[in-house]
Design an enzyme around this catalytic site. Sequence first.
Site, mmCIF file in Angstrom:
data_model
loop_
_atom_site.group_PDB
_atom_site.id
_atom_site.type_symbol
_atom_site.label_atom_id
_atom_site.label_comp_id
_atom_site.label_asym_id
_atom_site.label_seq_id
_atom_site.Cartn_x
_atom_site.Cartn_y
_atom_site.Cartn_z
ATOM 1 C CB SER A 33 10.447 3.650 4.757
ATOM 2 O OG SER A 33 11.272 4.594 4.271
ATOM 3 C CG HIS A 91 2.136 -8.713 0.038
ATOM 4 N ND1 HIS A 91 1.697 -9.845 0.588
ATOM 5 C CD2 HIS A 91 1.856 -7.641 0.953
ATOM 6 C CE1 HIS A 91 1.059 -9.595 1.925
ATOM 7 N NE2 HIS A 91 1.160 -8.027 1.928
ATOM 8 C CG ASP A 137 -2.038 -0.904 1.165
ATOM 9 O OD1 ASP A 137 -1.956 -2.106 0.419
ATOM 10 O OD2 ASP A 137 -2.756 -0.993 2.363
#
Length: 300
Positions: free
Chosen positions: A255, A154, A98
Site C-alpha cells: 500500500s 522499519h 521499499d
Amino acid sequence: MTMRKLISGLAQQEDLNFLLTNRIPRATLTWFIGWFSKIEQPLIRDISMACWRLFSDLDLSEARKTSFKSLHDCFTRELRPGLRPPDADPAIVVSPCDAIIGAFGNIVDTQLFQIKGAPYSLLDLLGDPAQVDAHRNGRFITLRLTSSMYHRFHAPHDCRIDRVSFIHGDVWNVNPIALKRVERLFCKNERAVLQMRLTTGEALTLVPVAAILVASIRLHFIDATLNAQTRGPMGFSCDASVRKGEELGWFEHGSTIIVLAPEDFEFCGNVVESARIKAGQPLMRKVRAGDPCLRAEPQA
C-alpha cells in the site's frame, strides 16, 4: 506479445484500470483475498503465485525462505539478513520501506498533496489537532508499495513510539490513476497513525494507509493486527523504543506510507518523484546550522 505485456498494456488504460480496481465491492473482495491468501494448500498456493507473477514483477531472489506455505506467507516474506542496512548518519532519516516515491514537499500551513493539484489537510489525515500542530509547515513524502515489493516496514530513525491511532475507512486503490480521480483518497482509506519522537526530540509521524486487497496492518510493538475487524479502542498508548532499521511491522499485500517531519528537515538528493527507494536508504536530513539549503519543493 507475451501475456505479461498484454496485461500491462491493459492496466495502463486508465478507465479500465479504475473500473477493475475500484468499481467493484472493494471491502468484500479485500476480505476474501485476506482469507484466501492464508489457505495452506500447495495447489492453491502454486496457482495463486503463478497468477500473481503474470500481473507483477515479483522477484523472490532476496527472500529469506525459498518456499512458502501460502500466498500470504509470500506476501509478508522476510529478506535475507543484511540486505537493508540503514544509513548510519545520525542526521539522516531513512526510508521505512521499499517503495516508489510519490508526491513530496513542503506542508503549506496544514495542506499537503496526494498528487499535483489534489490537496488534502493534515487534520483530515491524522484526525488529531495536536498532531497537526506538530507538523504545520513541515515536510511530507508519500511512499507507495506495489504488490510485488517487500512489504515489511522499519523504523526510520532511533525513536520512541508514543501512540498509535487506527482510523477505519474505505479501501480504494492507491495507484496514480485512483489518486487522480478520488479526492482526499488517503483521508478516506483505512489507516494507522504512528506518533514518534526522535531521540533528539523532533516529532516524526508514519501513516501506513491500507488499500484494496490490503486492509490489515501488523504492528509488532503493540502486538496487534489492525483491520476492518478491529473493535474497541482505536487508540493505543505505548512506550516503545526502536532503533533505526528495526522492523516495525508489515502490510498484508502492499500500500502506502506517508512520512511527516518538521520543517527543519529537508529531502536528500536521491528523493525524486517516481524513483524507487529501498528501506534504509536516505530520505531526509536534519538541517544543521551552517548547512547548505537542501530542496523541499511544494507539490502544488
